[in-house]
Write an enzyme that holds these catalytic residues in place. Sequence first.
Site, mmCIF file in Angstrom:
data_model
loop_
_atom_site.group_PDB
_atom_site.id
_atom_site.type_symbol
_atom_site.label_atom_id
_atom_site.label_comp_id
_atom_site.label_asym_id
_atom_site.label_seq_id
_atom_site.Cartn_x
_atom_site.Cartn_y
_atom_site.Cartn_z
ATOM 1 N N ASP A 1 0.816 -1.145 -0.021
ATOM 2 C CA ASP A 1 0.059 -0.023 -0.011
ATOM 3 C C ASP A 1 0.832 1.465 0.186
ATOM 4 O O ASP A 1 2.044 1.217 0.177
ATOM 5 C CB ASP A 1 -0.882 -0.104 1.252
ATOM 6 N N HIS B 1 -1.689 0.894 6.937
ATOM 7 C CA HIS B 1 -1.792 2.019 7.749
ATOM 8 C C HIS B 1 -3.091 1.621 8.634
ATOM 9 O O HIS B 1 -3.706 0.422 8.471
ATOM 10 C CB HIS B 1 -2.534 3.175 6.884
ATOM 11 N N GLU C 1 -7.606 -2.649 7.135
ATOM 12 C CA GLU C 1 -7.391 -3.665 5.848
ATOM 13 C C GLU C 1 -6.499 -4.929 6.198
ATOM 14 O O GLU C 1 -6.632 -5.934 5.424
ATOM 15 C CB GLU C 1 -6.627 -2.928 4.801
ATOM 16 N N GLU D 1 -0.205 4.559 1.849
ATOM 17 C CA GLU D 1 -0.262 5.640 2.963
ATOM 18 C C GLU D 1 0.697 5.277 4.084
ATOM 19 O O GLU D 1 1.034 6.188 4.826
ATOM 20 C CB GLU D 1 -1.805 5.419 3.541
ATOM 21 N N HIS E 1 -2.474 -0.073 -3.637
ATOM 22 C CA HIS E 1 -3.167 1.345 -3.515
ATOM 23 C C HIS E 1 -3.933 1.723 -4.462
ATOM 24 O O HIS E 1 -3.530 1.905 -5.480
ATOM 25 C CB HIS E 1 -1.942 2.135 -3.205
ATOM 26 N N HIS F 1 -7.779 4.641 7.242
ATOM 27 C CA HIS F 1 -8.828 4.469 6.578
ATOM 28 C C HIS F 1 -9.285 3.045 6.366
ATOM 29 O O HIS F 1 -8.187 2.253 6.543
ATOM 30 C CB HIS F 1 -9.370 5.143 5.273
#
Length: 280
Positions: free
Chosen positions: A10, A106, A135, A12, A62, A117
């Site tokens: 990802d 994240h 996630e 972030e 991402h 998020h």
Amino acid sequence: MTGAIYISVDMEGVAGVSRLHNVVPGHRTYARSQELMTAEANAAVAGAFDAGATRVVVADSHGPMDNIVPAQLDPRARLINGSPRTCGMVHGLDGDFDAALFIGYHAAAGASGVLSHTFTGFWTELRLNGRAVSEADVNALYAGRFGVPVKLITGDDRTCSAGIAGVEGVHRVEVKRHLSYTSAEALSPTTAGARIREGAARAVADSSVRPAIVPPALEVEIDLKLSASADLVAMVATAERTSEYTVRIRCTDVEEIYAFIGVAGALAAHVVATQASAAP
């Protein structure tokens, strides 16, 4: 022999990434973030091979899932990119892999962390069987479906302290410290890469990490930001609206979670776009 390693990457949670314009294609710093993300992917690939991996697959995980710069990726790795993908961030992960590594991850929606998020910014929390999840938590369950352990997660301090639900002993590499939702104190990319490479090698070699266990029943709830979004998401077959902003669905398999998340996110995005176009 270590065998095959799956690496989901990802953006972030990458060192040097902290602002929304860092992670959205077309913005002025996005290209820089692509290079930082690719470098951390390469560090994990190198660490996996250092530990004896015979095959490594990297999944660009991402946003549009087309962020990693292919020409800069370690040539020993294969790349999964582009979207949509049935199982999103872990598409292609199956029982042929011996372990999975989560890079640049994240914190969950509703939790404190840099750019936190859960799969999208259109809801404030996603719960699985009553527990707010990230996630990483959901993706680890998918890996557990095939008996594959997630051995490493990297990201900010909040992500690393949370770890992965249901995974004991997961290795963690912190590459930055959360200061606010859009601010962090990060390691240099060179130092972050060195720590990720070392952490990946250590994690891949660790045979004590066990796969997450998939619960026999899976109940997913999302708290949407807009009532109008809940109006649409509640129309999804088998979905149930439980409050003005909350929609619930019961699943029999982890893969169904990704289908619901994908459709719910698309419907919520449609509502936001429609309201924006109607604004005076």
